[in-house]
Write a protein that holds these residues in place. Structure first.
Motif, short mmCIF file in Angstrom:
data_model
loop_
_atom_site.label_atom_id
_atom_site.label_comp_id
_atom_site.label_asym_id
_atom_site.label_seq_id
_atom_site.Cartn_x
_atom_site.Cartn_y
_atom_site.Cartn_z
N SER A 1 0.84 -1.20 0.00
CA SER A 1 0.00 0.00 0.00
C SER A 1 0.87 1.24 0.00
CB SER A 1 -0.93 0.03 1.22
OG SER A 1 -0.18 0.13 2.41
N ILE A 2 0.32 2.32 -0.57
CA ILE A 2 0.95 3.63 -0.51
C ILE A 2 -0.12 4.62 -0.04
CG2 ILE A 2 2.06 5.50 -1.79
CD1 ILE A 2 3.21 3.47 -3.70
N ASP A 3 0.18 5.34 1.03
CA ASP A 3 -0.72 6.36 1.55
C ASP A 3 -0.15 7.73 1.24
OD1 ASP A 3 -2.95 5.06 3.41
OD2 ASP A 3 -1.12 3.91 3.70
N LEU A 4 -0.94 8.57 0.59
CA LEU A 4 -0.57 9.95 0.30
C LEU A 4 -1.27 10.86 1.30
CD1 LEU A 4 -0.92 9.87 -3.60
CD2 LEU A 4 1.17 9.59 -2.26
N VAL A 5 -0.49 11.63 2.05
CA VAL A 5 -1.04 12.48 3.12
C VAL A 5 -0.76 13.93 2.77
CG1 VAL A 5 -0.98 13.00 5.58
CG2 VAL A 5 -0.59 10.65 4.81
N TYR A 6 -1.81 14.77 2.84
CA TYR A 6 -1.68 16.19 2.52
C TYR A 6 -2.40 17.03 3.56
CZ TYR A 6 -0.66 14.23 -2.11
OH TYR A 6 -0.14 13.49 -3.15
N GLY A 7 -1.82 18.18 3.87
CA GLY A 7 -2.55 19.18 4.61
C GLY A 7 -3.61 19.78 3.70
N SER A 8 -4.81 20.02 4.24
CA SER A 8 -5.90 20.50 3.38
C SER A 8 -5.63 21.88 2.80
CB SER A 8 -7.21 20.52 4.18
OG SER A 8 -7.16 21.50 5.21
N LEU A 9 -4.69 22.64 3.41
CA LEU A 9 -4.37 23.98 2.93
C LEU A 9 -3.08 24.03 2.12
CD1 LEU A 9 -5.35 26.01 6.12
CD2 LEU A 9 -6.74 25.48 4.12
N ASP A 10 -2.60 22.87 1.71
CA ASP A 10 -1.38 22.78 0.90
C ASP A 10 -1.73 22.97 -0.56
OD1 ASP A 10 1.14 22.35 -0.08
OD2 ASP A 10 1.16 20.18 0.32
N LEU A 11 -1.81 24.24 -1.00
CA LEU A 11 -2.20 24.55 -2.36
C LEU A 11 -0.99 24.52 -3.29
CD1 LEU A 11 -4.61 27.55 -1.67
CD2 LEU A 11 -5.14 25.09 -1.74
N VAL A 12 -1.20 24.05 -4.50
CA VAL A 12 -0.14 23.97 -5.50
C VAL A 12 -0.53 24.83 -6.70
CG1 VAL A 12 1.06 22.45 -7.11
CG2 VAL A 12 0.58 21.66 -4.79
N GLU B 1 -2.64 -0.98 -3.11
CA GLU B 1 -3.67 -0.01 -2.79
C GLU B 1 -3.04 1.36 -2.57
OE1 GLU B 1 -7.42 0.54 0.35
OE2 GLU B 1 -5.86 -0.99 0.73
N VAL B 2 -3.66 2.40 -3.13
CA VAL B 2 -3.22 3.78 -2.92
C VAL B 2 -4.37 4.54 -2.28
CG1 VAL B 2 -2.29 5.87 -3.95
CG2 VAL B 2 -1.75 3.64 -4.97
N ARG B 3 -4.09 5.17 -1.14
CA ARG B 3 -5.12 5.92 -0.42
C ARG B 3 -4.65 7.36 -0.24
NH1 ARG B 3 -4.89 0.74 2.80
NH2 ARG B 3 -3.04 1.69 3.73
N VAL B 4 -5.61 8.28 -0.25
CA VAL B 4 -5.33 9.70 -0.08
C VAL B 4 -5.98 10.16 1.21
CG1 VAL B 4 -5.62 12.02 -1.04
CG2 VAL B 4 -5.20 10.07 -2.57
N HIS B 5 -5.21 10.89 2.04
CA HIS B 5 -5.70 11.40 3.31
C HIS B 5 -5.48 12.90 3.37
CE1 HIS B 5 -5.48 7.17 4.81
NE2 HIS B 5 -4.40 7.14 4.04
N LEU B 6 -6.49 13.65 3.80
CA LEU B 6 -6.39 15.09 3.98
C LEU B 6 -6.51 15.41 5.47
CD1 LEU B 6 -8.64 16.49 1.09
CD2 LEU B 6 -6.21 15.89 1.05
N LEU B 7 -5.55 16.19 5.98
CA LEU B 7 -5.57 16.60 7.38
C LEU B 7 -5.96 18.08 7.43
CD1 LEU B 7 -2.39 14.79 8.77
CD2 LEU B 7 -4.75 13.96 8.56
N GLU B 8 -7.08 18.35 8.06
CA GLU B 8 -7.68 19.68 8.02
C GLU B 8 -6.83 20.75 8.68
OE1 GLU B 8 -10.35 20.73 6.41
OE2 GLU B 8 -10.49 18.71 5.56
N GLY B 9 -6.78 21.91 8.02
CA GLY B 9 -6.14 23.09 8.59
C GLY B 9 -4.63 23.08 8.59
N LEU B 10 -4.02 22.15 7.86
CA LEU B 10 -2.56 22.02 7.86
C LEU B 10 -1.99 22.37 6.49
CD1 LEU B 10 -2.14 18.68 9.86
CD2 LEU B 10 -2.25 21.03 10.73
#
Length: 238
Positions: A155-166, A202-211
């Motif tokens: 598995s690969i989990d992609l984790v992003y802060g919800s405010l990490d704009l590109v 499996e590839v999963r995407v996770h968003l952590l709010e306010g980060l």
């Protein structure tokens, strides 16, 4: 808790010296975590907020029974894009880090990379190093082109802060066009679709709010605590 540590020195082919560090519990470890730092963290004893986050995360992982491997990385100017040479040095040091501790590795092997550290891990996985990893977690790592994973991963989990704009500049001769800005709820799934391998995983995407990019609060309103989320993703109980 007390984290036991062992540090050793190594040299790059060009003679640059750097340190490798193994952090481990008093009792025998039941997992190994390879931790690849972001571009803001170049030395093992830095004092920035990203350094503190990695130190706290290491303590939690060791408290959970894992040993954590990490190393110094080349310095990176945050106002300049990463170069291929820089990425190559990062990947080479991570490869040496694994090789130097091969006799101490405890399965399962878990890979955790932040930003440029995540890109370095992808470079290793693309060339089949390590041969097998039980879990891969990439934080703030944007995948802009297809990456064929030659290592065996479940598995690969992609984790992003919800405010990490590109932002991307418009591909046009009209210099007055504004840049296109994307949030991780969009580019995260694009990144996930670009990860492929010779065996399905499996590839999963996770968003952590306010980060933000390296999982620190960066806007008004409530924000997630990244430590429990990352510790849970690295848990061997999954």
């Amino acid at each position: 808790m007390n984290v036991h540590q062992r540090t050793q020195w190594r040299k790059d082919p060009d003679g640059a010296r750097y340190r490798m560090r193994r952090s481990f519990p008093a009792e025998p470890a039941h997992a190994t975590v390879l931790l690849a730092a972001p571009g803001t963290v170049s030395i093992l004893d830095g004092q920035g907020r990203d350094d503190r986050l990695l130190d706290e995360l290491t303590e939690r992982l060791v408290a959970g029974g894992a040993q954590v491997l990490t190393c110094d990385m080349p310095g990176h100017d945050p106002n300049s894009p990463s170069t291929a040479d820089d990425q190559g040095v990062r990947a080479a040091r991570l490869s040496q880090l694994l090789d130097a501790h091969a006799h101490l590795l405890v399965q399962p092997l878990l890979l955790l990379g932040f930003s440029l550290g995540g890109q370095a891990l992808l470079r290793l996985l693309r060339r089949g190093e390590p041969r097998q990893a039980d879990r891969v977690v990439l934080v703030g790592t944007v995948v802009e082109e297809d990456v064929f994973i030659n290592s065996l991963v479940s598995s690969i989990d992609l984790v992003y802060g919800s405010l990490d704009l590109v932002g991307y500049m418009a591909d046009s001769d009209d210099q007055n066009l504004p840049p296109a800005v994307f949030a991780p709820d969009m580019y995260g799934h694009w990144s996930a679709s670009r990860l492929v391998g010779r065996r399905s995983f499996e590839v999963r995407v996770h968003l952590l709010e306010g980060l933000g990019h390296t999982l620190h609060p960066c806007g008004p309103g409530p924000s997630s605590d990244p430590l429990p989320a990352l510790t849970s993703l690295m848990s061997t109980a999954q």
